[in-house]
Design a protein around this motif. Structure first.
Motif, PDB file in Angstrom:
ATOM      1  N   GLN A 115      21.826  -0.747   9.320  1.00  0.00           N
ATOM      2  CA  GLN A 115      21.887  -2.207   9.191  1.00  0.00           C
ATOM      3  C   GLN A 115      20.593  -2.690   8.553  1.00  0.00           C
ATOM      4  OE1 GLN A 115      23.396  -4.581  12.355  1.00  0.00           O
ATOM      5  NE2 GLN A 115      25.295  -3.843  11.455  1.00  0.00           N
ATOM      6  N   GLU A 116      20.672  -3.801   7.849  1.00  0.00           N
ATOM      7  CA  GLU A 116      19.502  -4.224   7.083  1.00  0.00           C
ATOM      8  C   GLU A 116      18.278  -4.421   7.966  1.00  0.00           C
ATOM      9  OE1 GLU A 116      20.186  -7.413   4.360  1.00  0.00           O
ATOM     10  OE2 GLU A 116      18.126  -7.362   3.621  1.00  0.00           O
ATOM     11  N   LYS A 117      18.479  -4.974   9.160  1.00  0.00           N
ATOM     12  CA  LYS A 117      17.312  -5.276   9.990  1.00  0.00           C
ATOM     13  C   LYS A 117      16.618  -4.016  10.520  1.00  0.00           C
ATOM     14  CE  LYS A 117      20.104  -6.387  14.189  1.00  0.00           C
ATOM     15  NZ  LYS A 117      21.051  -5.341  13.996  1.00  0.00           N
ATOM     16  N   ASP A 118      17.326  -2.881  10.527  1.00  0.00           N
ATOM     17  CA  ASP A 118      16.722  -1.649  11.044  1.00  0.00           C
ATOM     18  C   ASP A 118      15.940  -0.877   9.989  1.00  0.00           C
ATOM     19  OD1 ASP A 118      17.976  -2.270  13.396  1.00  0.00           O
ATOM     20  OD2 ASP A 118      19.798  -1.160  12.838  1.00  0.00           O
ATOM     21  N   VAL A 119      16.044  -1.310   8.741  1.00  0.00           N
ATOM     22  CA  VAL A 119      15.408  -0.547   7.679  1.00  0.00           C
ATOM     23  C   VAL A 119      13.987  -1.046   7.481  1.00  0.00           C
ATOM     24  CG1 VAL A 119      15.515   0.090   5.249  1.00  0.00           C
ATOM     25  CG2 VAL A 119      17.613  -0.261   6.545  1.00  0.00           C
ATOM     26  N   THR A 120      13.019  -0.133   7.512  1.00  0.00           N
ATOM     27  CA  THR A 120      11.659  -0.542   7.175  1.00  0.00           C
ATOM     28  C   THR A 120      11.316   0.039   5.810  1.00  0.00           C
ATOM     29  OG1 THR A 120      10.991   1.304   8.538  1.00  0.00           O
ATOM     30  CG2 THR A 120      10.614  -0.888   9.443  1.00  0.00           C
ATOM     31  N   PHE A 121      11.247  -0.810   4.850  1.00  0.00           N
ATOM     32  CA  PHE A 121      10.915  -0.373   3.499  1.00  0.00           C
ATOM     33  C   PHE A 121      10.181  -1.514   2.803  1.00  0.00           C
ATOM     34  CE2 PHE A 121      12.126   0.725  -0.973  1.00  0.00           C
ATOM     35  CZ  PHE A 121      11.504   1.962  -0.995  1.00  0.00           C
ATOM     36  N   PRO A 122       8.953  -1.800   3.269  1.00  0.00           N
ATOM     37  CA  PRO A 122       8.244  -2.989   2.752  1.00  0.00           C
ATOM     38  C   PRO A 122       7.855  -2.871   1.281  1.00  0.00           C
ATOM     39  CG  PRO A 122       6.801  -1.663   4.132  1.00  0.00           C
ATOM     40  CD  PRO A 122       8.159  -1.060   4.245  1.00  0.00           C
ATOM     41  N   GLN A 123       7.921  -1.655   0.746  1.00  0.00           N
ATOM     42  CA  GLN A 123       7.530  -1.464  -0.655  1.00  0.00           C
ATOM     43  C   GLN A 123       8.364  -2.339  -1.592  1.00  0.00           C
ATOM     44  OE1 GLN A 123       8.098   0.869   1.570  1.00  0.00           O
ATOM     45  NE2 GLN A 123       7.190   2.837   1.065  1.00  0.00           N
ATOM     46  N   LEU A 124       9.599  -2.628  -1.172  1.00  0.00           N
ATOM     47  CA  LEU A 124      10.504  -3.369  -2.047  1.00  0.00           C
ATOM     48  C   LEU A 124       9.903  -4.721  -2.449  1.00  0.00           C
ATOM     49  CD1 LEU A 124      13.278  -2.562  -3.055  1.00  0.00           C
ATOM     50  CD2 LEU A 124      14.266  -4.072  -1.359  1.00  0.00           C
ATOM     51  N   THR A 125       9.335  -5.423  -1.472  1.00  0.00           N
ATOM     52  CA  THR A 125       8.753  -6.726  -1.764  1.00  0.00           C
ATOM     53  C   THR A 125       7.575  -6.597  -2.728  1.00  0.00           C
ATOM     54  OG1 THR A 125       9.231  -7.134   0.535  1.00  0.00           O
ATOM     55  CG2 THR A 125       8.103  -8.870  -0.637  1.00  0.00           C
ATOM     56  N   SER A 126       6.761  -5.560  -2.514  1.00  0.00           N
ATOM     57  CA  SER A 126       5.601  -5.425  -3.394  1.00  0.00           C
ATOM     58  C   SER A 126       6.028  -5.006  -4.798  1.00  0.00           C
ATOM     59  CB  SER A 126       4.586  -4.446  -2.816  1.00  0.00           C
ATOM     60  OG  SER A 126       5.156  -3.181  -2.666  1.00  0.00           O
ATOM     61  N   TYR A 127       7.093  -4.232  -4.894  1.00  0.00           N
ATOM     62  CA  TYR A 127       7.615  -3.898  -6.219  1.00  0.00           C
ATOM     63  C   TYR A 127       8.080  -5.156  -6.948  1.00  0.00           C
ATOM     64  CZ  TYR A 127       7.567   1.178  -6.232  1.00  0.00           C
ATOM     65  OH  TYR A 127       7.165   2.476  -6.268  1.00  0.00           O
ATOM     66  N   LEU A 128       8.771  -6.021  -6.223  1.00  0.00           N
ATOM     67  CA  LEU A 128       9.282  -7.238  -6.841  1.00  0.00           C
ATOM     68  C   LEU A 128       8.126  -8.082  -7.381  1.00  0.00           C
ATOM     69  CD1 LEU A 128      11.952  -8.869  -7.274  1.00  0.00           C
ATOM     70  CD2 LEU A 128      11.309 -10.169  -5.269  1.00  0.00           C
ATOM     71  N   ALA A 129       7.041  -8.128  -6.609  1.00  0.00           N
ATOM     72  CA  ALA A 129       5.890  -8.916  -7.051  1.00  0.00           C
ATOM     73  C   ALA A 129       5.197  -8.262  -8.236  1.00  0.00           C
ATOM     74  CB  ALA A 129       4.916  -9.092  -5.894  1.00  0.00           C
ATOM     75  N   LYS A 130       5.019  -6.953  -8.153  1.00  0.00           N
ATOM     76  CA  LYS A 130       4.278  -6.239  -9.182  1.00  0.00           C
ATOM     77  C   LYS A 130       5.020  -6.250 -10.511  1.00  0.00           C
ATOM     78  CE  LYS A 130       2.331  -2.626  -7.158  1.00  0.00           C
ATOM     79  NZ  LYS A 130       2.375  -1.225  -6.711  1.00  0.00           N
ATOM     80  N   TYR A 131       6.315  -6.105 -10.453  1.00  0.00           N
ATOM     81  CA  TYR A 131       7.094  -6.023 -11.694  1.00  0.00           C
ATOM     82  C   TYR A 131       7.368  -7.376 -12.331  1.00  0.00           C
ATOM     83  CZ  TYR A 131       7.971  -1.042 -12.068  1.00  0.00           C
ATOM     84  OH  TYR A 131       7.808   0.302 -12.277  1.00  0.00           O
ATOM     85  N   GLN A 132       6.882  -8.459 -11.715  1.00  0.00           N
ATOM     86  CA  GLN A 132       7.065  -9.762 -12.372  1.00  0.00           C
ATOM     87  C   GLN A 132       6.441  -9.769 -13.753  1.00  0.00           C
ATOM     88  OE1 GLN A 132       8.991 -12.044 -11.511  1.00  0.00           O
ATOM     89  NE2 GLN A 132       9.288 -11.773  -9.331  1.00  0.00           N
ATOM     90  N   ASN A 133       5.370  -9.026 -13.897  1.00  0.00           N
ATOM     91  CA  ASN A 133       4.766  -8.876 -15.220  1.00  0.00           C
ATOM     92  C   ASN A 133       5.136  -7.506 -15.768  1.00  0.00           C
ATOM     93  OD1 ASN A 133       3.249  -8.607 -17.465  1.00  0.00           O
ATOM     94  ND2 ASN A 133       1.317  -9.220 -16.514  1.00  0.00           N
ATOM     95  N   PRO A 134       6.116  -7.464 -16.668  1.00  0.00           N
ATOM     96  CA  PRO A 134       6.614  -6.155 -17.125  1.00  0.00           C
ATOM     97  C   PRO A 134       5.534  -5.331 -17.814  1.00  0.00           C
ATOM     98  CG  PRO A 134       7.511  -7.924 -18.459  1.00  0.00           C
ATOM     99  CD  PRO A 134       6.809  -8.558 -17.306  1.00  0.00           C
ATOM    100  N   ARG A 135       4.516  -6.001 -18.333  1.00  0.00           N
ATOM    101  CA  ARG A 135       3.467  -5.276 -19.039  1.00  0.00           C
ATOM    102  C   ARG A 135       2.678  -4.395 -18.087  1.00  0.00           C
ATOM    103  NH1 ARG A 135       2.221  -9.761 -21.985  1.00  0.00           N
ATOM    104  NH2 ARG A 135       3.451  -9.363 -23.818  1.00  0.00           N
ATOM    105  N   GLU A 136       2.243  -4.994 -17.003  1.00  0.00           N
ATOM    106  CA  GLU A 136       1.486  -4.223 -16.020  1.00  0.00           C
ATOM    107  C   GLU A 136       2.349  -3.144 -15.407  1.00  0.00           C
ATOM    108  OE1 GLU A 136      -0.510  -6.539 -13.029  1.00  0.00           O
ATOM    109  OE2 GLU A 136      -1.332  -7.801 -14.616  1.00  0.00           O
ATOM    110  N   ALA A 137       3.587  -3.490 -15.166  1.00  0.00           N
ATOM    111  CA  ALA A 137       4.494  -2.543 -14.539  1.00  0.00           C
ATOM    112  C   ALA A 137       4.652  -1.310 -15.409  1.00  0.00           C
ATOM    113  CB  ALA A 137       5.839  -3.203 -14.325  1.00  0.00           C
ATOM    114  N   ASP A 138       4.716  -1.519 -16.703  1.00  0.00           N
ATOM    115  CA  ASP A 138       4.894  -0.399 -17.607  1.00  0.00           C
ATOM    116  C   ASP A 138       3.691   0.534 -17.588  1.00  0.00           C
ATOM    117  OD1 ASP A 138       7.313  -0.187 -18.786  1.00  0.00           O
ATOM    118  OD2 ASP A 138       6.516  -0.330 -20.823  1.00  0.00           O
ATOM    119  N   VAL A 139       2.519  -0.064 -17.502  1.00  0.00           N
ATOM    120  CA  VAL A 139       1.319   0.753 -17.427  1.00  0.00           C
ATOM    121  C   VAL A 139       1.348   1.585 -16.154  1.00  0.00           C
ATOM    122  CG1 VAL A 139      -1.189   0.705 -17.316  1.00  0.00           C
ATOM    123  CG2 VAL A 139       0.018  -0.930 -18.744  1.00  0.00           C
ATOM    124  N   LEU A 140       1.807   0.955 -15.086  1.00  0.00           N
ATOM    125  CA  LEU A 140       1.858   1.636 -13.793  1.00  0.00           C
ATOM    126  C   LEU A 140       2.748   2.864 -13.833  1.00  0.00           C
ATOM    127  CD1 LEU A 140       2.161  -1.198 -11.163  1.00  0.00           C
ATOM    128  CD2 LEU A 140       0.374   0.505 -11.332  1.00  0.00           C
TER     129      LEU A 140
END
Lengths: 199, 433
Positions: A115-140
C-alpha cells in the motif's frame, strides 16, 4: 514552461494498477485546487498504466501536458507528467533510473500487496525536485542517449491510449478515486483552456 | 431580492479579508456543484482566498443591480458621500467574479479621481485579480492608468519616481507570464513599464537582460519571451549611454577563442576593422555594446538552449533576428548602406531614402524571385566591405557548423535547419559553400 508535475511508481496487476509511491509539484496550481489536480493526476497515471502493455514505453501528449509511461517486463510501472517543453528523452531516462532504484530497495515479491502509505522511498521527491532543471539532471546521470532499445510509442492525445469504445468523460464520471470536487474541477477545466485564448 | 442579504454578507466578508490581510497571495473561484454543506462560500486559508462557484450567479446578479443603479450619478459626480464610500466592496466583488467588465474598472477610476481610493490598495487589488486571471488586459490597463497618474504627479513636483513602483510591476508581470502561456498582455505591460522607467533607472537593463535569459531558458517555446528579449536588445541600439555587461564580453571572447580580453575596442577592430574617422567616441561605444550583446546571444544563449531543447521554431526565428541585426549593424559601421542584407523582412529599419529608391527595383525583383527559384548569383557578383571582414568569416563558419550539427537530429529539427539555411543563402546572401 519546462516543468515536471508528477512522478509516480505503480504496480500493474492483472486487472488494475495500484500506486506504490508518488510525488507531485503543484506550485503553479491555485491553492484550493491542488487537491483536485493531485487526485486527477493520480487518476491519469493509473488509467494510462492500465492501458500500457508490459515491457513498453508510451508518451501521450494531451494539450499542454505530456505523460510518459514505462511499464517494465516485471510489471513495475513509472509515470512522469510534464509540460510539453520538457525534453522527452530526459523523462524516459528518469523513469528507467527511478524504477531501477526502487526495485533495488524494495523486493519484487512484495509489490502486488503493497500500500502506498507503507512504502518508504523518499528519493522520489528529491528526484522530482532535481530533475526540474533538465540540464543539471543530465549532468548528474551522464546519460545522453543510453535509453534501452524499447521503442517509445507516441500518442497525440489521451483518447488514442484508451481502449476501443472508452471515453475519458465516462471514465472520469465512473471513477471511484475522484471526489465530487475533482469531478467538478474536470468539467470546468475542460471549458476554460486558457493557453490558447487571447484573454 | 431573495438572495440580497446572503450576497451582502459574502461581499462584506471578502472585503474584510482583503482589508486585513496585506499578504494575501491569490484569489480563485473554486468549482463546486451546489451548496450542499450550507456554509459560507468564502474560503480563506494561510493567505489564500477562494470563492465557491455555486454562489456566483446569485452574488453577481446582486452586484449588477446595485452597481448600475448608481452608475450614472457616479459618472456625473453627483453621488452622495456615503454611497460613494460604500461602493468599493461591491466593485471588488464584481471584478473578482468578472474581471473583463470595463465599466466596473471605470467606476473604480472615478472613485480614485475623487480620492476615495488609495493607490497602494488599488495596486494590491489589481494584483489579486491577476492571480486569478493572468491575461486580464483590463487589470493591466488599470495599473498603467494608476502609474501614469503617479508619474505625472511626480514630474510636476520634480521628484523622480521610486524604484519600488517599477519593481512591483516587474514582479506582477513575471508572475502573470508564468501563470498563463503566451501572455502577451503581461509582456506588453512590462515593455510599457521599461519604456517609462528606464530613463530614471538605466541600470535596470542589465538586470532585465539577465532575467529574460533565465526566462527563455525555462520557457523555450514561447515567442513572448523572445519578443521581450528582442525589445531589450533594441534598447541597446537606441540608448548610447548604456554600460556594457562585462560578463557578456568575457563569454564572447571565450567562445571566439580570442585572448585579448582586456579591451573591448580590440574586439570591434578585429571583427570589423578600424572605426571610420567620422564616428564619434560615443558612437563607437554604442557599436561595441550592441555587437557584444548580439554575439553573446548568438554564441552563448541560443547555443545553450539548442543543446538541450530541440524542435522549437521560435528559437530559430530568434537566431534569424540576431543574425539579421548583426549584419545590419556591421553595414552601418562600415558605412555601407547598399548591402544585400536590406532585402530582409525588416528592410525599413535604417537606411536613407535615396539609396532605397535607386535600388528599389532590384530589391523587389530579387525578393519576388526568391519565392520561386534560387537566384543567389546576383549577390555574389558584388562583394562588399562586410563580406571581406573577419566578422563575416566568423559568422559563416559558425552558421555552417550550426546547421550541419542540427541536421543530424530528428526530422523536424533537420527541416528547421534547412529552412534557416535557405533563408541565410537567399535573403541575407551568405555564401555557405
Amino acid at each position: 514552461m519546462v516543468k515536471l508535475y508528477c512522478l509516480s511508481i505503480l504496480y500493474k496487476g492483472p486487472t488494475t494498477a495500484t500506486w506504490l509511491k508518488s510525488a507531485v509539484d503543484l506550485q503553479g496550481v491555485s491553492f484550493f485546487q491542488r487537491g483536485s489536480v493531485h487526485e486527477f493526476m493520480q487518476f491519469c497515471c493509473k488509467t494510462v498504466v492500465e492501458r500500457t502493455i508490459a515491457a513498453s514505453r508510451q508518451s501521450v501528449k494531451q494539450g499542454e501536458y505530456f505523460c510518459h509511461v514505462y511499464v517494465r517486463a516485471d510489471n513495475l510501472a513509472g509515470v512522469v507528467i510534464s509540460d510539453h517543453e520538457y525534453p522527452q528523452r530526459v523523462s524516459h531516462t528518469l523513469l528507467t533510473k527511478v524504477l531501477d532504484e526502487f526495485s533495488e530497495k524494495i523486493p519484487s515479491s512484495s509489490w502486488p500487496n503493497l500500500q502506498e502509505k507503507d512504502v518508504t522511498f523518499p528519493q522520489l521527491t528529491s528526484y522530482l525536485a532535481k530533475y526540474q532543471n533538465p540540464r543539471e539532471a543530465d549532468v548528474l546521470t551522464k546519460i545522453q542517449s543510453e535509453l534501452d532499445e524499447t521503442q517509445i510509442i507516441l500518442h497525440s492525445n489521451i483518447q488514442a491510449v484508451l481502449n476501443r469504445g472508452e471515453k475519458l468523460d465516462d471514465l472520469v464520471a465512473k471513477s471511484e478515486e475522484l471526489g465530487i470536487q475533482s469531478k467538478a474541477f474536470y468539467t470546468t477545466a475542460r471549458k476554460t483552456n486558457s493557453c490558447c485564448n487571447f484573454n | 431580492m431573495e438572495y440580497s442579504s446572503m450576497s451582502e454578507r459574502i461581499l462584506r466578508s471578502l472585503e474584510s479579508i482583503i482589508k486585513n490581510d496585506l499578504e494575501l497571495e491569490d484569489f480563485t473561484i473554486v468549482p463546486t456543484e451546489d451548496n450542499s454543506k450550507n456554509k459560507s462560500p468564502v474560503l480563506y486559508e494561510s493567505h489564500h482566498l477562494g470563492l465557491e462557484s455555486w454562489c456566483v450567479k446569485y452574488v453577481y446578479q446582486y452586484i449588477c443591480t446595485e452597481l448600475f443603479k448608481v452608475r450614472k450619478s457616479l459618472a456625473e459626480k453627483k453621488l452622495g458621500y456615503l454611497i460613494g464610500e460604500n461602493l468599493n466592496y461591491i466593485l471588488m466583488g464584481g471584478l473578482f467574479i468578472n474581471p473583463d467588465v470595463n465599466t466596473f474598472w471605470n467606476m473604480k477610476r472615478e472613485l480614485v479621481e475623487s480620492d476615495k481610493l488609495g493607490y497602494e490598495e488599488e495596486f494590491r487589488f489589481s494584483k489579486l485579480i491577476l492571480t486569478r486571471k493572468h491575461k486580464s488586459n483590463e487589470a493591466f490597463a488599470y495599473r498603467r492608468w494608476l502609474l501614469k497618474r503617479i508619474l505625472e504627479k511626480m514630474s510636476k513636483n520634480g521628484i523622480p519616481p521610486s524604484i519600488g513602483n517599477l519593481e512591483n510591476e516587474l514582479a506582477v508581470t513575471s508572475a502573470a507570464a508564468d501563470g498563463s502561456q503566451n501572455n502577451y498582455h503581461a509582456w506588453t505591460h512590462r515593455i510599457w513599464c521599461m519604456e517609462h522607467f528606464l530613463p530614471y533607472f538605466p541600470d535596470i537593463l542589465a538586470r532585465e537582460m539577465h532575467f529574460s535569459e533565465k526566462w527563455i531558458n525555462e520557457h523555450v517555446s514561447e515567442n513572448t519571451g523572445y519578443h521581450y528579449r528582442q525589445f531589450l536588445i533594441n534598447l541597446f541600439k537606441s540608448h548610447r549611454q548604456l554600460v556594457m555587461i562585462p560578463r557578456y564580453f568575457h563569454e564572447v571572447t571565450k567562445r571566439l577563442n580570442l585572448f585579448n580580453d582586456d579591451e573591448p575596442i580590440q574586439l570591434l577592430i578585429f571583427l570589423l576593422g578600424k572605426p571610420p574617422k567620422n564616428k564619434s567616441l560615443e558612437d563607437i561605444s554604442k557599436y561595441i555594446n550592441i555587437m557584444i550583446v548580439l554575439l553573446y546571444e548568438l554564441l552563448a544563449v541560443i547555443e545553450n538552449i539548442n543543446d538541450m531543447f530541440t524542435e522549437h521554431e521560435c528559437l530559430w526565428l530568434h537566431r534569424r533576428y540576431i543574425l539579421y541585426n548583426l549584419v545590419q549593424i556591421a553595414d552601418e559601421y562600415l558605412g555601407e548602406p547598399n548591402n544585400t542584407a536590406k532585402q530582409g523582412k525588416n528592410a525599413s529599419i535604417c537606411f536613407n531614402h535615396e539609396s532605397q529608391s535607386s535600388y528599389g527595383n532590384a530589391v523587389t525583383n530579387i525578393v519576388n524571385e526568391n519565392c520561386e527559384a534560387k537566384q543567389p548569383k546576383i549577390f555574389k557578383s558584388q562583394p562588399n566591405k562586410f563580406q571581406s571582414s573577419n566578422l563575416y568569416c566568423v559568422l559563416t563558419e559558425r552558421e555552417k557548423e550550426f546547421i550541419t550539427r542540427n541536421c543530424a537530429g530528428s526530422a523536424t529539427q533537420m527541416n528547421l535547419a534547412r529552412r534557416y539555411e535557405k533563408w541565410l543563402k537567399l535573403i541575407v546572401g551568405f555564401d555557405l559553400t
